[in-house]
Design an enzyme around this catalytic site. Structure first.
Site, PDB file in Angstrom:
ATOM      1  N   GLU A 109      23.850  34.408  46.326  1.00 24.90           N
ATOM      2  CA  GLU A 109      23.293  33.282  47.092  1.00 24.90           C
ATOM      3  C   GLU A 109      24.338  32.189  47.312  1.00 24.90           C
ATOM      4  O   GLU A 109      24.412  31.590  48.385  1.00 24.90           O
ATOM      5  CB  GLU A 109      22.050  32.745  46.371  1.00 24.90           C
ATOM      6  CG  GLU A 109      20.899  33.754  46.431  1.00 24.90           C
ATOM      7  CD  GLU A 109      19.773  33.459  45.452  1.00 24.90           C
ATOM      8  OE1 GLU A 109      20.060  33.243  44.253  1.00 24.90           O
ATOM      9  OE2 GLU A 109      18.606  33.438  45.870  1.00 24.90           O
ATOM     10  N   ALA A 163      22.525  33.021  38.456  1.00 26.45           N
ATOM     11  CA  ALA A 163      22.154  31.809  37.738  1.00 26.45           C
ATOM     12  C   ALA A 163      22.190  32.158  36.253  1.00 26.45           C
ATOM     13  O   ALA A 163      22.068  33.327  35.874  1.00 26.45           O
ATOM     14  CB  ALA A 163      20.760  31.382  38.158  1.00 26.45           C
ATOM     15  N   GLU A 184      16.985  39.704  40.738  1.00 26.76           N
ATOM     16  CA  GLU A 184      15.994  38.858  40.058  1.00 26.76           C
ATOM     17  C   GLU A 184      14.726  39.618  39.710  1.00 26.76           C
ATOM     18  O   GLU A 184      14.087  39.347  38.692  1.00 26.76           O
ATOM     19  CB  GLU A 184      15.639  37.647  40.934  1.00 26.76           C
ATOM     20  CG  GLU A 184      16.755  36.631  41.088  1.00 26.76           C
ATOM     21  CD  GLU A 184      17.709  36.904  42.244  1.00 26.76           C
ATOM     22  OE1 GLU A 184      17.710  38.033  42.800  1.00 26.76           O
ATOM     23  OE2 GLU A 184      18.452  35.981  42.599  1.00 26.76           O
ATOM     24  N   GLY A 227      22.077  34.415  41.961  1.00 23.14           N
ATOM     25  CA  GLY A 227      22.637  33.143  42.421  1.00 23.14           C
ATOM     26  C   GLY A 227      24.081  33.269  42.874  1.00 23.14           C
ATOM     27  O   GLY A 227      24.547  32.468  43.699  1.00 23.14           O
TER      28      GLY A 227
HETATM   29  C1  HXC Z   1      23.859  34.398  31.629  1.00 19.98           C
HETATM   30  C2  HXC Z   1      25.199  36.249  31.744  1.00 19.98           C
HETATM   31  C3  HXC Z   1      24.773  36.506  33.066  1.00 19.98           C
HETATM   32  C4  HXC Z   1      23.820  35.631  33.644  1.00 19.98           C
HETATM   33  C5  HXC Z   1      26.166  38.045  32.492  1.00 19.98           C
HETATM   34  N1  HXC Z   1      26.059  37.219  31.440  1.00 19.98           N
HETATM   35  N2  HXC Z   1      25.384  37.646  33.484  1.00 19.98           N
HETATM   36  N3  HXC Z   1      24.753  35.191  31.058  1.00 19.98           N
HETATM   37  N4  HXC Z   1      23.394  34.599  32.898  1.00 19.98           N
HETATM   38  N5  HXC Z   1      23.383  35.789  34.901  1.00 19.98           N
HETATM   39  C6  HXC Z   1      26.764  37.306  30.156  1.00 19.98           C
HETATM   40  C7  HXC Z   1      26.205  38.431  29.288  1.00 19.98           C
HETATM   41  O1  HXC Z   1      25.042  38.001  28.625  1.00 19.98           O
HETATM   42  C8  HXC Z   1      27.347  38.671  28.352  1.00 19.98           C
HETATM   43  O2  HXC Z   1      27.347  37.660  27.368  1.00 19.98           O
HETATM   44  C9  HXC Z   1      28.563  38.447  29.253  1.00 19.98           C
HETATM   45  O3  HXC Z   1      28.103  37.667  30.364  1.00 19.98           O
HETATM   46  C10 HXC Z   1      29.140  39.741  29.777  1.00 19.98           C
HETATM   47  O4  HXC Z   1      28.106  40.461  30.410  1.00 19.98           O
HETATM   48  P1  HXC Z   1      27.804  41.993  30.101  1.00 19.98           P
HETATM   49  O5  HXC Z   1      26.396  42.260  30.510  1.00 19.98           O
HETATM   50  O6  HXC Z   1      28.174  42.332  28.674  1.00 19.98           O
HETATM   51  O7  HXC Z   1      28.840  42.717  31.078  1.00 19.98           O
HETATM   52  P2  HXC Z   1      28.706  44.144  31.760  1.00 19.98           P
HETATM   53  O8  HXC Z   1      28.134  45.148  30.781  1.00 19.98           O
HETATM   54  O9  HXC Z   1      30.017  44.418  32.370  1.00 19.98           O
HETATM   55  O10 HXC Z   1      27.576  43.975  32.920  1.00 19.98           O
HETATM   56  C11 HXC Z   1      27.840  43.133  34.032  1.00 19.98           C
HETATM   57  C12 HXC Z   1      26.517  42.844  34.790  1.00 19.98           C
HETATM   58  C13 HXC Z   1      25.475  42.290  33.775  1.00 19.98           C
HETATM   59  C14 HXC Z   1      26.008  44.100  35.449  1.00 19.98           C
HETATM   60  C15 HXC Z   1      26.847  41.820  35.880  1.00 19.98           C
HETATM   61  O11 HXC Z   1      26.059  41.198  33.051  1.00 19.98           O
HETATM   62  C16 HXC Z   1      24.227  41.779  34.435  1.00 19.98           C
HETATM   63  O12 HXC Z   1      23.347  42.542  34.832  1.00 19.98           O
HETATM   64  N6  HXC Z   1      24.060  40.449  34.460  1.00 19.98           N
HETATM   65  C17 HXC Z   1      22.861  39.793  34.968  1.00 19.98           C
HETATM   66  C18 HXC Z   1      22.802  39.889  36.458  1.00 19.98           C
HETATM   67  C19 HXC Z   1      21.553  39.221  36.987  1.00 19.98           C
HETATM   68  O13 HXC Z   1      20.423  39.631  36.685  1.00 19.98           O
HETATM   69  N7  HXC Z   1      21.734  38.188  37.776  1.00 19.98           N
HETATM   70  C20 HXC Z   1      20.636  37.436  38.389  1.00 19.98           C
HETATM   71  C21 HXC Z   1      20.308  36.242  37.539  1.00 19.98           C
HETATM   72  S1  HXC Z   1      18.925  35.366  38.153  1.00 19.98           S
HETATM   73  P3  HXC Z   1      27.439  38.023  25.795  1.00 19.98           P
HETATM   74  O14 HXC Z   1      27.315  36.680  25.134  1.00 19.98           O
HETATM   75  O15 HXC Z   1      26.354  38.966  25.511  1.00 19.98           O
HETATM   76  O16 HXC Z   1      28.800  38.638  25.651  1.00 19.98           O
HETATM   77  C22 HXC Z   1      19.517  34.480  39.441  1.00 19.98           C
HETATM   78  C23 HXC Z   1      18.633  33.687  40.310  1.00 19.98           C
HETATM   79  C24 HXC Z   1      17.467  33.196  39.659  1.00 19.98           C
HETATM   80  O17 HXC Z   1      20.641  34.448  39.697  1.00 19.98           O
HETATM   81  C25 HXC Z   1      16.452  32.799  40.636  1.00 19.98           C
HETATM   82  C26 HXC Z   1      15.078  32.987  40.142  1.00 19.98           C
HETATM   83  C27 HXC Z   1      14.444  31.782  39.542  1.00 19.98           C
END
Ligand code: HXC
Length: 257
Positions: free
Chosen positions: A111, A65, A131, A108
């Site tokens: 999911e 998400a 998360e 997400g």
């Molecule tokens: C918003 C995101 C994003 C996300 C990545 N980006 N994931 N933006 N929401 N979930 C954006 C980064 O901010 C970055 O933007 C760009 O995408 C590239 O990501 P990087 O981190 O620079 O890439 P990399 O170093 O290759 O790492 C990849 C990754 C990492 C390991 C997948 O991006 C990551 O950990 N992302 C978050 C994963 C996560 O926690 N997902 C769960 C979300 S919560 P910029 O602008 O900086 O270039 C969820 C459910 C919620 O899904 C339910 C609870 C309420």
């Protein structure tokens, strides 16, 4: 509808939806949800479409998400809008939906893949429910669907540690149905979807409904439900055609009726 966060194509009888927010690794924001629902509903209503494939990029199916969109939400915002409930509409699509996952399918993203009917993964796929690392927990079905896919121990491990699972582990534990070389993922997913789409659509839809029912009911009720659907198939022209084709040693030509 003009789509900005997804690309929508048809490949023969298959509807192909590609998540397309490359700068955010296909993070799922409200616009993606709105567009994905519109595109899948349009395929649902299109009589020429027999199956749907949802995919992302090579690097990310979807990294979750959109954290930046939800970070400033308050409890009351989340509660009043019933945040994430919109995704349930995606699971009501009755035609078969295959997820083709390459790269990250996190939070997400994992999911969403699990909302599809089955997952074909590239050998570079990585699944996770991270998360917990954000101070929250899965909110789009991760704690429920992942547990049903992989069992309690592994689901707890994934949800509590936030670690990722690679494609081989995902296949071993039943999260994905098959793993293919990453470079062949889309081709393999389209091939599988085309195979499904060439069968009798009502038979395919009833089979999907019956498998999904197994998660919602007791074994005896599920078996009765299956049997009643099975009986109803003898009203289909496609049942007559499929069985006649077998007896006559020829390929069946289903009319989807
Ligand atoms: C918003 C995101 C994003 C996300 C990545 N980006 N994931 N933006 N929401 N979930 C954006 C980064 O901010 C970055 O933007 C760009 O995408 C590239 O990501 P990087 O981190 O620079 O890439 P990399 O170093 O290759 O790492 C990849 C990754 C990492 C390991 C997948 O991006 C990551 O950990 N992302 C978050 C994963 C996560 O926690 N997902 C769960 C979300 S919560 P910029 O602008 O900086 O270039 C969820 C459910 C919620 O899904 C339910 C609870 C309420």
């Amino acid at each position: 509808m003009a789509y900005e966060t997804i690309v929508v194509e048809t490949r023969g009888k298959v509807g192909l939806i590609t998540l397309n927010r490359p700068k955010a690794l296909n993070a799922l924001n409200t616009q993606v949800l709105t567009e994905l629902l519109a595109a899948s509903q349009a395929f649902e209503e299109n009589p020429r479409i027999g199956a749907i494939v949802v995919t992302g990029s090579e690097k990310a199916f979807a990294a979750g998400a959109d954290i930046k969109e939800m970070q400033s939400k308050s409890y009351i915002d989340a509660y009043m809008e019933d945040f994430f409930s919109g995704w349930e509409a995606f699971t009501r699509i009755r035609k078969p939906v295959i997820a083709a996952v390459s790269g990250y399918a996190l939070g997400g993203g994992c999911e969403l893949a699990m909302m599809c009917d089955f997952i074909i993964a590239g050998d570079n796929a990585k699944f996770g429910q991270p998360e917990i690392t954000l101070g929250v927990m899965p909110g789009m079905g991760g704690s429920q669907r992942l547990t049903r896919f992989v069992g309690k121990s592994k689901a707890m491990d994934m949800c509590l540690t936030g670690r990722m699972m690679d494609a081989a582990e995902a296949e071993r534990s039943g999260l994905v149905s098959r793993v293919v070389p990453a470079g062949e993922l889309l081709e393999e997913a389209l091939k599988a979807a085309t195979k499904v789409a060439d069968f009798s659509l009502p038979a395919v839809m009833m089979a999907k409904e019956a498998v999904n029912r197994s998660y919602e009911t007791t074994l005896s009720e599920g078996l009765r439900f299956e049997r009643r659907l099975f009986h109803s198939m003898f009203a289909l022209d496609d049942q007559k055609e499929g069985m006649a084709a077998f007896a006559e040693k020829r390929t069946a030509n289903f009319k989807n009726r």
